[in-house]
Design an enzyme around this catalytic site. Structure first.
Site, short mmCIF file in Angstrom:
data_model
loop_
_atom_site.label_atom_id
_atom_site.label_comp_id
_atom_site.label_asym_id
_atom_site.label_seq_id
_atom_site.Cartn_x
_atom_site.Cartn_y
_atom_site.Cartn_z
N HIS A 189 40.34 41.93 45.32
CA HIS A 189 41.57 41.13 44.90
C HIS A 189 43.03 41.87 45.34
CE1 HIS A 189 39.25 38.40 42.30
NE2 HIS A 189 38.28 39.84 42.27
N HIS A 223 44.66 36.25 47.98
CA HIS A 223 43.38 36.61 48.11
C HIS A 223 42.86 35.47 47.25
CE1 HIS A 223 44.34 38.54 44.19
NE2 HIS A 223 43.01 38.01 43.86
N HIS A 271 33.91 35.82 39.75
CA HIS A 271 34.94 36.88 39.30
C HIS A 271 35.00 37.04 37.54
CE1 HIS A 271 38.54 39.35 39.28
NE2 HIS A 271 39.33 38.71 39.04
N1 KYN Z 1 41.17 43.73 40.12
C1 KYN Z 1 41.04 43.65 38.72
C2 KYN Z 1 40.64 44.63 38.08
C3 KYN Z 1 40.51 44.87 36.74
C4 KYN Z 1 40.69 43.57 36.15
C5 KYN Z 1 41.09 42.42 36.49
C6 KYN Z 1 41.33 42.53 37.85
C7 KYN Z 1 41.82 41.30 38.62
O1 KYN Z 1 41.73 41.28 39.82
C8 KYN Z 1 42.28 40.40 37.74
C9 KYN Z 1 42.92 39.16 38.51
N2 KYN Z 1 43.45 38.13 37.72
C10 KYN Z 1 42.55 38.62 39.68
O2 KYN Z 1 41.69 37.62 39.57
O3 KYN Z 1 43.05 38.97 40.79
ZN ZN Z 2 42.49 35.68 39.34
ZN ZN Z 3 41.97 37.59 42.07
#
Ligand code: KYN
Ligand code: ZN
Ligand code: ZN
Length: 209
Positions: A48, A52, A58
């Site tokens: 992420h 991306h 996910h």
């Molecule tokens: N990398 C993370 C680590 C911890 C908690 C969330 C994320 C996310 O990436 C969430 C984000 N809504 C995402 O889809 O990119």
């Molecule tokens: Zn996301």
């Molecule tokens: Zn994401």
């Protein structure tokens, strides 16, 4: 001049990541001096990072992985719209747009323009927007933000609602230099067999009219 506009974040060790997530690193496993023939690099990154896509896995452990996603989603006509620093992204913000015939919608919010740091808060997509968008035939939503939900959300209602309505998610676009209008989009994920997400190189070309 090819006419393609790059709308991807550049991947360097300075790129901000989700708080606590793996930082991006690129290093040489072997230098040309060591091998006598080639430089060989290695990349460590969160899926992420930067620009991306999210696969349903996910946020849904039974959801599809990156390899299961249709490549057609990420290549084809896209509409870019501007919302100037909205509080939230709801059907009210989009009510002035005629989205007839749009399958890929990219939303410029300008709410994260200081991209050297991770934002402290972002406007989120209203989960009720998902049925509204899908009813118009939209299958991909992209935006210039690191998430479609509030940063502190655990339940991720917008991620789930979009997925439930067959809408795929593209995050972390750079749209500062992109005028509203119709474009051709290419933003292909890597063929990651188990991926929950994948970095993409996203580009746009103004549509011939
Ligand atoms: N990398 C993370 C680590 C911890 C908690 C969330 C994320 C996310 O990436 C969430 C984000 N809504 C995402 O889809 O990119
Ligand atoms: Zn996301
Ligand atoms: Zn994401």
């Amino acid at each position: 001049m090819s006419g393609w506009i790059d709308i991807s974040q550049v991947l360097t060790e300075k790129i901000p990541v989700w708080p606590g997530d793996s930082p991006f690193t690129y290093r040489l496993t072997w230098s040309k001096e060591e091998t006598g023939s080639v430089n060989v690099g290695q990349v460590v990154m969160s899926t992420h990072t930067g620009t991306h896509i999210d696969a349903p896995f996910h946020f849904d452990s039974d959801g599809r992985r990156v390899i299961d996603l249709d490549t057609d989603l990420y290549i084809g006509n896209a509409r870019v719209i501007h919302l100037h620093r909205p509080q939230a992204i709801t059907s009210r913000e989009l009510s002035g747009e005629d989205l007839t015939g749009v399958t890929r919608l990219l939303i410029r919010t300008d709410a994260w323009t200081e991209r050297s740091a991770f934002p402290s808060s972002i406007p989120a997509i209203d989960p009720d927007l998902a049925p509204w968008l899908s009813q118009k035939g939209i299958r991909l939503v992209g935006l210039d933000l690191p998430s479609v939900d509030p940063l502190n959300s655990k339940a991720l209602p917008a991620h789930h609602a979009l997925n439930h309505h067959g809408i795929h998610i593209l995050e972390g676009l750079v749209l500062d230099h992109v005028a509203p209008g119709d474009y051709e989009l290419v933003a292909l994920p890597l063929p990651l067999a188990d991926g929950d997400g994948s970095p993409v190189r996203a580009v746009l070309k103004p549509q011939k009219t």
